[in-house]
Design a protein around this motif. Structure first.
Motif, PDB file in Angstrom:
ATOM      1  N   UNK A  84       0.823  -1.213   0.000  1.00  0.00           N
ATOM      2  CA  UNK A  84       0.000   0.000   0.000  1.00  0.00           C
ATOM      3  C   UNK A  84       0.858   1.264   0.000  1.00  0.00           C
ATOM      4  N   UNK A  85       0.392   2.247  -0.764  1.00  0.00           N
ATOM      5  CA  UNK A  85       0.977   3.579  -0.767  1.00  0.00           C
ATOM      6  C   UNK A  85      -0.092   4.564  -0.316  1.00  0.00           C
ATOM      7  N   UNK A  86       0.309   5.655   0.285  1.00  0.00           N
ATOM      8  CA  UNK A  86      -0.659   6.636   0.776  1.00  0.00           C
ATOM      9  C   UNK A  86      -1.176   7.551  -0.332  1.00  0.00           C
ATOM     10  N   UNK A  87      -0.497   7.554  -1.477  1.00  0.00           N
ATOM     11  CA  UNK A  87      -0.926   8.306  -2.664  1.00  0.00           C
ATOM     12  C   UNK A  87      -0.563   7.478  -3.899  1.00  0.00           C
ATOM     13  N   UNK A  88      -0.974   7.943  -5.068  1.00  0.00           N
ATOM     14  CA  UNK A  88      -0.555   7.282  -6.304  1.00  0.00           C
ATOM     15  C   UNK A  88       0.975   7.295  -6.378  1.00  0.00           C
ATOM     16  N   UNK A  89       1.562   6.250  -6.926  1.00  0.00           N
ATOM     17  CA  UNK A  89       3.022   6.127  -6.950  1.00  0.00           C
ATOM     18  C   UNK A  89       3.692   7.370  -7.534  1.00  0.00           C
TER      19      UNK A  89
END
Length: 136
Positions: free
Chosen positions: A91-96
């Motif tokens: 998981x990332x907190x925003x788009x890569x």
């Protein structure tokens, strides 16, 4: 362009020196990203975009069997894109492409290394091919 010069200079510097561990490579990588981001100071340019340019450059050099790359290959980072994010489930907190915190970026790299034994770029290549075939 200035970005091209930065990448050329930074990669040349990397390939001309001895790297003995992951931390040393990570320090080089952050400096390279920071220098690349600075060239776009009048525009929004993020670690997510910088990492992609740098990591793909190194990946392409390795695919071309550039002799100097083999000394550093095991430390190279995985280029983060939608295929890799979706395939790994990390998981990332925003788009890569909008990653704006290098520590968050590095957390992804460390998670990838924990999930997959062996050399990260070897694993990324297999995962990317699998994901690309699935999409087609």
């Amino acid at each position: 362009t200035n970005a091209t010069k930065i990448i050329y200079q930074e990669v040349s510097t990397l390939l001309s020196k001895d790297i003995y561990d992951q931390d040393e490579f990570d320090i080089w990588h952050k400096r390279c990203c920071d220098n690349l981001i600075k060239t776009f100071e009048t525009q929004e340019f993020y670690y997510g975009q910088a990492q992609k340019w740098i990591n793909m450059c190194l990946k392409y050099l390795s695919m071309l069997d550039h002799s100097l790359v083999e000394n550093h290959y095991e430390y190279f980072h995985v280029p983060i894109d939608n295929y890799i994010v979706d395939t790994t489930g990390i998981k990332l907190y925003v788009a890569w492409s909008r990653l704006d915190d290098y520590n968050e970026y590095l957390k992804f790299q460390k998670s990838f290394r924990r999930l997959y034994d062996g050399i990260p770029l070897d694993n990324e290549f297999k995962l990317w091919l699998k994901a690309a075939r699935y999409v087609e």
